[in-house]
Design an enzyme around this catalytic site. Structure first.
Site, PDB file in Angstrom:
ATOM      1  N   GLU A   1     -33.577  14.073  -5.397  1.00 33.73           N
ATOM      2  CA  GLU A   1     -32.575  14.230  -6.450  1.00 33.73           C
ATOM      3  C   GLU A   1     -32.135  12.899  -7.056  1.00 33.73           C
ATOM      4  O   GLU A   1     -31.818  12.839  -8.242  1.00 33.73           O
ATOM      5  CB  GLU A   1     -31.339  14.970  -5.904  1.00 33.73           C
ATOM      6  CG  GLU A   1     -31.589  16.429  -5.555  1.00 33.73           C
ATOM      7  CD  GLU A   1     -32.011  16.611  -4.099  1.00 33.73           C
ATOM      8  OE1 GLU A   1     -32.068  17.764  -3.632  1.00 33.73           O
ATOM      9  OE2 GLU A   1     -32.287  15.583  -3.433  1.00 33.73           O
TER      10      GLU A   1
ATOM     11  N   PHE B   1     -21.778  26.329   4.393  1.00 32.91           N
ATOM     12  CA  PHE B   1     -23.102  25.706   4.456  1.00 32.91           C
ATOM     13  C   PHE B   1     -23.414  25.002   3.139  1.00 32.91           C
ATOM     14  O   PHE B   1     -23.264  25.562   2.068  1.00 32.91           O
ATOM     15  CB  PHE B   1     -24.159  26.777   4.735  1.00 32.91           C
ATOM     16  CG  PHE B   1     -25.569  26.249   4.716  1.00 32.91           C
ATOM     17  CD1 PHE B   1     -26.008  25.355   5.677  1.00 32.91           C
ATOM     18  CD2 PHE B   1     -26.455  26.641   3.721  1.00 32.91           C
ATOM     19  CE1 PHE B   1     -27.304  24.858   5.660  1.00 32.91           C
ATOM     20  CE2 PHE B   1     -27.756  26.150   3.698  1.00 32.91           C
ATOM     21  CZ  PHE B   1     -28.177  25.252   4.671  1.00 32.91           C
ATOM     22  N   GLN B   2     -23.823  23.761   3.244  1.00 30.73           N
ATOM     23  CA  GLN B   2     -24.160  22.901   2.109  1.00 30.73           C
ATOM     24  C   GLN B   2     -23.009  22.768   1.119  1.00 30.73           C
ATOM     25  O   GLN B   2     -23.217  22.645  -0.087  1.00 30.73           O
ATOM     26  CB  GLN B   2     -25.433  23.383   1.402  1.00 30.73           C
ATOM     27  CG  GLN B   2     -26.693  23.150   2.239  1.00 30.73           C
ATOM     28  CD  GLN B   2     -27.979  23.278   1.442  1.00 30.73           C
ATOM     29  OE1 GLN B   2     -28.039  24.004   0.461  1.00 30.73           O
ATOM     30  NE2 GLN B   2     -29.010  22.569   1.878  1.00 30.73           N
TER      31      GLN B   2
ATOM     32  N   LYS C   1     -21.709  29.112  -7.307  1.00 28.50           N
ATOM     33  CA  LYS C   1     -22.736  30.147  -7.417  1.00 28.50           C
ATOM     34  C   LYS C   1     -22.201  31.414  -8.072  1.00 28.50           C
ATOM     35  O   LYS C   1     -22.890  32.036  -8.898  1.00 28.50           O
ATOM     36  CB  LYS C   1     -23.290  30.477  -6.028  1.00 28.50           C
ATOM     37  CG  LYS C   1     -24.448  31.470  -6.069  1.00 28.50           C
ATOM     38  CD  LYS C   1     -25.093  31.683  -4.711  1.00 28.50           C
ATOM     39  CE  LYS C   1     -26.295  32.621  -4.815  1.00 28.50           C
ATOM     40  NZ  LYS C   1     -26.967  32.802  -3.502  1.00 28.50           N
TER      41      LYS C   1
ATOM     42  N   MET D   1     -36.527 -11.139  -3.528  1.00 24.60           N
ATOM     43  CA  MET D   1     -35.301 -11.834  -3.918  1.00 24.60           C
ATOM     44  C   MET D   1     -34.436 -12.122  -2.698  1.00 24.60           C
ATOM     45  O   MET D   1     -33.807 -13.199  -2.603  1.00 24.60           O
ATOM     46  CB  MET D   1     -34.518 -11.013  -4.940  1.00 24.60           C
ATOM     47  CG  MET D   1     -33.370 -11.773  -5.580  1.00 24.60           C
ATOM     48  SD  MET D   1     -33.902 -13.266  -6.483  1.00 24.60           S
ATOM     49  CE  MET D   1     -34.427 -12.534  -8.035  1.00 24.60           C
TER      50      MET D   1
END
Length: 574
Positions: A51, A113-114, A163, A481
């Site tokens: 993502e 959940f999540q 949702k 770097m």
């Protein structure tokens, strides 16, 4: 008569009305209703492999076009994986809209959940964010999100949708107007201040134009060029502003700052007037603030009033959009030119000759070797093939600085780089977004071996969509770097910077179905790049460069920009 539609259908309709032709995302449980509608929609979805990269791809799309980029993630870890990309877009003022799923409204706050507090987490890393509570709220939230992202100082906006909102229904009515009483910005600039700025430019003996990313965001490159030519002033462009003035323009010096050229930094030090346009006087440009441009007055034009005076006080502040402000300023400059230009001609010529002498004293020159591939040589070969017209997306590190020093850009939106946040892993996904937005254009992904290995999974996105990106890895087998700083400032105690186990390029690219090769001989680099560009599809080049090369000039941390380290320490005479 309004139509009864689900929240998911309303969302897609809003995206279509905003002109969205593609988005980058990764589905999950709570976004399934949205993805089900996308199945039949005229919006192309590009499936990413992480993502974070969806946000970087949306940025590549936005940075290369000026349009709003769109990304999507599910609730919980999907949404939190977007955070780095959102902060990156916020610091670089890039317009993207992130759509995230959330657990159903009745579950919010229950540690379902999540579930993550996406709204709370992203308040500090977005220009604005929304938590939508019903299907009826979707249209206004989406259209306001696009308006806020693109207007004023651009930036990322997040819309979090539970949702049950996707599944719920409402009568859809298009949003005709956006009314945000608390969201205001000045676009025109103050006429009196604009006139006074023009007078100050003609009064100055040693003016310099300091152009930042705001010039590109405002689409003001043409007006910038007109201003520079009217007052015949030298100009520098920041890392974010490269291409705002064509690299080949006779008044362009280079990038200033920590890894800017000697000429640019000396010009910024000795100028008597800084004309700051869409730049924010960040620490990588100014070095030690109390020693920065000590004799200069400052004209600062920016659409965000917060930036004016934040780091360097402005003698003349102008709050406004650079587009209309520069148009008005150019008109006043032209009006004053007949009586002022001849008086300043000798002064301007002497000033440019002084800068030319600094450039000749310590030029930016690529190092070339017969026995090993120098990083600067590689960048110049990319520049030869680009001709100043290709899109180059860099990752973060030494290769980024060499790219900024040695690549030419004939126009804006050709150099895509993570400036403010410096996000490793940015280069490849941003190139994907840029290539999708510009299908007929040559796109290079110029990467370090560290950043590339953070984004390797997106080779699948490249392959699956047959994107003809030329992926060039500048492989020095170090976090270059970081190693440079350890070498110069930590007694060469190289701690955890060696990158071992880099994959075989031909086998790695071949596993995804496109060609790749490793180049170690400096005599082969030109032909290898030619072959990559001629190939009609994607191509991976792993170029093994000098491992211990450092980027110079360099301003040490805490130093003034005229206190540059110009090259490696010389061995003591015996």
């Amino acid at each position: 008569m309004s139509n009864l539609m689900t929240g998911a259908n309303i969302l897609v309709e809003c995206l279509l009305r905003e002109g969205v032709d593609c988005l980058f995302g990764y589905p999950g449980g709570v976004t399934l209703p949205f993805y089900d509608v996308l199945y039949d929609a005229k919006v192309k979805h590009y499936l990413v492999r992480h993502e974070e990269n969806a946000a970087f791809m949306a940025q590549g799309y936005a940075r290369s076009t000026g349009k709003v980029g769109v990304c999507c993630a599910t609730s919980g870890p999907g949404a939190t994986n977007l955070v780095t990309g959102l902060v990156d877009a916020l610091l670089d003022s890039i317009p993207i809209v992130a759509i995230t799923g959330q657990v159903s409204t009745k579950l919010i706050g229950s540690d379902a959940f999540q579930e993550a507090d996406t709204f709370g987490i992203t308040r500090a890393c977005t220009k604005h964010n929304f938590l939508v509570k019903s299907a009826a709220e979707v249209p206004r939230a989406i259209h306001e999100a696009f308006y806020i992202a693109a207007s004023g100082r651009p930036g990322p906006v997040l819309v979090d949708i539970p949702k049950d909102v996707f599944l719920g229904s409402a009568h859809y009515e298009p949003v005709g107007t956006i009314h945000l009483p608390g969201y205001k910005f000045s676009s025109e600039g103050h006429a009196g201040q604009i006139r006074r700025a023009a007078e100050m430019m003609w009064e100055a003996w040693r003016p310099i134009v300091y152009a930042g990313g705001g010039v590109i965001s405002a689409g003001a490159s043409g007006s910038l060029r007109e201003l520079v030519e009217t007052i015949d002033a030298p100009a520098v462009c920041t890392l974010m502003g490269l291409g705002g003035l064509p690299s080949g323009h006779p008044n362009f010096i280079s990038m200033p700052g920590m890894h800017g050229s000697y000429a640019a930094n000396m010009a910024m030090t000795h100028t008597d007037l800084i004309i700051a346009l869409g730049a924010r006087f960040d620490d990588r440009v100014t070095g030690r603030l109390d020693a920065f441009a000590p004799h200069a007055r400052v004209i600062h034009v920016d659409i965000d009033p917060v930036e004016i005076g934040k780091n360097r006080a402005a003698d003349l502040p102008i709050v406004g959009d650079l587009g209309p402000v520069l148009e008005k300023m150019n008109a006043v400059l032209a009006e004053l030119a007949p009586s002022r230009k001849a008086l300043r001609a000798a002064d301007r010529q002497a000033w440019k000759e002084m800068i030319a002498s600094w450039a000749a004293e310590h030029p930016l020159e690529p190092t070339v070797s017969d026995t090993e591939i120098k990083p600067q040589h590689l960048v110049r070969e990319i520049d030869r093939l680009s001709g100043g017209d290709a899109i180059v997306c860099s990752d973060v590190g030494q290769h980024q600085m060499w790219g900024a020093q040695f690549l030419r850009f004939n126009g804006p939106r050709l150099w895509l780089s993570s400036g403010g946040l410096g996000s490793m892993g940015f280069g490849l996904p941003s190139a994907i977004g840029a290539q999708i937005a510009n299908p007929g254009r040559l796109v290079f992904a110029l990467l370090g071996d560290g950043g590339f290995q953070m984004s390797i999974p997106e080779l699948a996105t490249v392959a699956n969509n047959r994107l003809p990106i030329k992926i060039v890895v500048m492989n020095n087998a170090y976090l270059g770097m970081v190693r440079q700083w350890q070498e110069l400032f930590y007694n060469n105690r190289l701690s955890s910077v060696a990158l071992e186990g880099f994959p075989d390029a031909s086998m790695l690219a071949g596993a995804y179905g496109f060609p790749g090769r490793t180049v170690e001989d400096p005599g082969e680099i030109g032909q290898a790049l030619d072959d990559a560009v001629r190939h009609p599809g994607p191509y991976l080049l792993n170029v093994k460069v000098t491992p211990l090369e450092c980027v110079y000039p360099m301003v040490p941390a805490g130093g003034a920009i005229n206190e540059m380290v110009l090259g490696p320490p010389k061995a003591a005479a015996v």
